[in-house]
Structure formats: C-alpha cells, structure tokens
Write a protein that holds these residues in place. Structure first.
Motif, mmCIF file in Angstrom:
data_model
loop_
_atom_site.group_PDB
_atom_site.id
_atom_site.type_symbol
_atom_site.label_atom_id
_atom_site.label_comp_id
_atom_site.label_asym_id
_atom_site.label_seq_id
_atom_site.Cartn_x
_atom_site.Cartn_y
_atom_site.Cartn_z
ATOM 1 N N ALA A 128 16.994 104.902 141.188
ATOM 2 C CA ALA A 128 17.353 105.226 142.566
ATOM 3 C C ALA A 128 16.168 105.036 143.508
ATOM 4 C CB ALA A 128 17.864 106.662 142.650
ATOM 5 N N VAL A 129 14.986 105.442 143.060
ATOM 6 C CA VAL A 129 13.787 105.314 143.892
ATOM 7 C C VAL A 129 13.448 103.844 144.132
ATOM 8 C CG1 VAL A 129 11.296 105.725 143.967
ATOM 9 C CG2 VAL A 129 12.846 107.550 143.232
ATOM 10 N N GLU A 130 13.484 103.057 143.092
ATOM 11 C CA GLU A 130 13.164 101.632 143.228
ATOM 12 C C GLU A 130 14.201 100.903 144.074
ATOM 13 O OE1 GLU A 130 12.746 100.415 139.186
ATOM 14 O OE2 GLU A 130 10.665 101.158 139.029
ATOM 15 N N ALA A 131 15.436 101.426 144.113
ATOM 16 C CA ALA A 131 16.488 100.800 144.906
ATOM 17 C C ALA A 131 16.208 100.887 146.401
ATOM 18 C CB ALA A 131 17.839 101.441 144.587
ATOM 19 N N PHE A 132 15.513 101.961 146.845
ATOM 20 C CA PHE A 132 15.178 102.038 148.272
ATOM 21 C C PHE A 132 13.731 101.613 148.551
ATOM 22 C CE2 PHE A 132 14.474 106.600 147.005
ATOM 23 C CZ PHE A 132 13.145 106.729 147.383
ATOM 24 N N GLY A 133 13.108 100.968 147.586
ATOM 25 C CA GLY A 133 11.772 100.424 147.799
ATOM 26 C C GLY A 133 10.646 101.385 147.503
ATOM 27 N N GLY A 134 10.940 102.488 146.815
ATOM 28 C CA GLY A 134 9.893 103.436 146.456
ATOM 29 C C GLY A 134 9.267 103.108 145.119
ATOM 30 N N GLU A 135 8.229 103.859 144.793
ATOM 31 C CA GLU A 135 7.525 103.677 143.522
ATOM 32 C C GLU A 135 7.750 104.905 142.641
ATOM 33 O OE1 GLU A 135 2.982 103.023 141.720
ATOM 34 O OE2 GLU A 135 3.301 103.308 143.880
ATOM 35 N N ALA A 136 8.131 104.670 141.404
ATOM 36 C CA ALA A 136 8.363 105.776 140.467
ATOM 37 C C ALA A 136 7.624 105.514 139.167
ATOM 38 C CB ALA A 136 9.859 105.953 140.204
ATOM 39 N N ILE A 137 7.144 106.590 138.556
ATOM 40 C CA ILE A 137 6.454 106.505 137.270
ATOM 41 C C ILE A 137 7.160 107.437 136.295
ATOM 42 C CG2 ILE A 137 4.327 107.084 136.026
ATOM 43 C CD1 ILE A 137 2.735 106.167 138.385
ATOM 44 N N MET A 138 7.503 106.911 135.136
ATOM 45 C CA MET A 138 8.139 107.725 134.104
ATOM 46 C C MET A 138 7.096 108.591 133.409
ATOM 47 S SD MET A 138 11.377 107.136 134.183
ATOM 48 C CE MET A 138 11.896 107.824 132.594
ATOM 49 N N THR A 139 7.445 109.852 133.184
ATOM 50 C CA THR A 139 6.549 110.797 132.517
ATOM 51 C C THR A 139 7.270 111.411 131.320
ATOM 52 O OG1 THR A 139 7.288 112.655 133.877
ATOM 53 C CG2 THR A 139 5.435 111.350 134.710
ATOM 54 N N ARG A 140 6.515 112.177 130.554
ATOM 55 C CA ARG A 140 7.104 112.867 129.405
ATOM 56 C C ARG A 140 8.156 113.874 129.875
ATOM 57 N NH1 ARG A 140 1.886 114.529 128.140
ATOM 58 N NH2 ARG A 140 2.730 116.635 127.896
ATOM 59 N N SER A 141 9.057 114.229 128.981
ATOM 60 C CA SER A 141 10.134 115.151 129.338
ATOM 61 C C SER A 141 9.828 116.594 128.961
ATOM 62 C CB SER A 141 11.433 114.714 128.645
ATOM 63 O OG SER A 141 11.268 114.736 127.229
ATOM 64 N N ASP A 142 8.669 116.843 128.371
ATOM 65 C CA ASP A 142 8.380 118.188 127.872
ATOM 66 C C ASP A 142 7.442 118.994 128.771
ATOM 67 O OD1 ASP A 142 6.181 116.601 127.391
ATOM 68 O OD2 ASP A 142 5.793 117.376 125.372
ATOM 69 N N HIS A 143 7.230 118.537 130.006
ATOM 70 C CA HIS A 143 6.335 119.275 130.898
ATOM 71 C C HIS A 143 6.976 120.590 131.327
ATOM 72 C CE1 HIS A 143 3.335 116.209 131.099
ATOM 73 N NE2 HIS A 143 4.159 115.313 131.594
ATOM 74 N N ARG A 144 6.190 121.655 131.298
ATOM 75 C CA ARG A 144 6.703 122.975 131.649
ATOM 76 C C ARG A 144 6.658 123.223 133.152
ATOM 77 N NH1 ARG A 144 3.480 127.233 128.191
ATOM 78 N NH2 ARG A 144 4.795 128.611 129.442
ATOM 79 N N THR A 145 5.756 122.547 133.859
ATOM 80 C CA THR A 145 5.618 122.751 135.299
ATOM 81 C C THR A 145 5.444 121.415 136.003
ATOM 82 O OG1 THR A 145 3.191 122.862 135.381
ATOM 83 C CG2 THR A 145 4.375 124.899 134.794
ATOM 84 N N GLY A 146 5.658 121.448 137.323
ATOM 85 C CA GLY A 146 5.434 120.253 138.115
ATOM 86 C C GLY A 146 3.979 119.834 138.115
#
Length: 217
Positions: free
Chosen positions: A30-48
């Motif tokens: 969705a982010v790349e569709a509007f021209g933004g930049e996204a980075i995939m991270t691990r799914s086990d993070h407890r906090t932002g």
C-alpha cells in the motif's frame, strides 16, 4: 490512513527521509502504491521503538523520529519542535512532546497518558493515572496536567541501545515503553506543543478523524 501520516511527516522541515517500518507485506504494498518507502521488519518486536531500532541498523541518521501509523492528523510543527530541541542541546538522547489537558475528564482517563516534568523539561514520570494527584481539592491554586503525545525522537546510539535495556516493573505495570528509558537512567526531554494527537484506535474513530480531515481541506 498511512498515506496521510507519511504526507504529514514529509511536511516537517527537519525531516529528510520518511520510511514506513512494517512486518505486514500488505502495508508495504500500500505504501509503495502511493510512492512511499517501506522497510520490512521482524514480526516479534514488542514495541514501536524496537521496530525503529531495527530500521536504524540499516538506515543511517543522527536523529530518528518515531511517528505511529494511526495518526493521520500528525502535526509537522510538533515533529520539528522536538527535533529542534535535540539539535539545540546535543545532550538530549530522547525527546517527545506533550500538550495541556483541557478537559477535566481526560485527567482520569487511563487511555490518556499523563506526564510530569522537572524544571528543565525532562520527564519525571509517565502514567495512565492522574499525575500529580491534587491532594487538596479545595485549593484555589490552578494546576495544569499534561498529556503525553506518543511521538519520539532518538539519537542513533540511544536508539540502538534500547533493545538491550532490561524492561522494568514500571513498564510492565503501566504498559508504557517510555518508562524503560527512565528505569534505565535515561532522561527524556518533553517539549510543549499545542498539538493534541487524534489517533485511530478503534473502528469508531475513523468517522471522527474523517470529519476532521474534511475540515482541513
């Protein structure tokens, strides 16, 4: 919603790059569709903060700003105010904003985090409870309570250290990640702003935020 957040942060004069950190492929698409930049991270993070720390291992910067993706009304001036404070004082490792609480009922609301500060503007404590507690309810002295806005700015070294810090009892009880900094001896500079965050926490919040967005056009 994420596009509104990205575009709002981009308007901050101190921001040179906006990256969406996510563990969900749908969000990246969705982010790349509007021209933004996204980075995939691990799914086990407890906090932002843990998630942003992972991004910091790949993206080099002096200061990182963590803005939650559920705040489409994010105020770029507030982002700049926190970063300006850190640029002016290089001893500040973590910065965050606060705003005056205007509705008395909000003081008792556990979903609204309150903050108390020292004379230099550093956070003494963050709590879901009303702080400070006004003991003498008959006093004529007016006292202002402050709402914490969940936006953070970090210096690179401090951000990378966060995942290694042991969580304490206060963080566990209050369920507030910023207390980990305080329990481990860090200072958090709390900057006053007139921006009152309006986040989308529940489906019912969508209609309210959409109305506010229409008034801004």
């Amino acid at each position: 919603m994420i596009q509104y957040v990205v575009e709002g942060v981009r308007r901050a004069r101190n921001v040179s790059r906006v990256v969406v950190a996510t563990e969900d492929q749908r969000i990246q698409t969705a982010v790349e569709a509007f021209g933004g930049e996204a980075i995939m991270t691990r799914s086990d993070h407890r906090t932002g903060t843990d998630r942003v720390a992972e991004v910091a291992t790949h993206v080099s910067a002096d200061i990182y700003v963590n803005v939650q993706g559920d705040e489409p009304l994010i105020d770029p001036r507030t982002v700049d105010a926190v970063v300006d404070e850190m640029v002016e004082d290089d001893s500040i490792q973590v910065g965050t904003p606060c705003t005056a609480i205007l509705e008395p009922k909000d003081i008792m609301n556990p979903n609204i985090v309150k903050v108390a500060r020292d004379f230099e503007g550093n956070g003494l404590y963050f709590s879901r409870a009303p702080i400070p507690w006004v003991r003498d309810t008959g006093t004529t002295r007016a006292f202002r309570h402050w709402k914490h806005i969940g936006l953070y700015a970090f210096r690179h070294e401090a951000l990378l250290e966060f995942p290694t810090l042991p969580p304490g009892e206060l963080e566990a009880v209050e369920q507030l990640e910023q207390l980990r900094w305080l329990e481990n001896g860090f200072r958090i500079r709390v900057v006053e702003t007139d921006y009152d965050a309006v986040s989308v926490d529940l489906p019912a919040d969508v209609e309210h935020v959409e109305k506010l967005l229409r008034t801004q056009k």
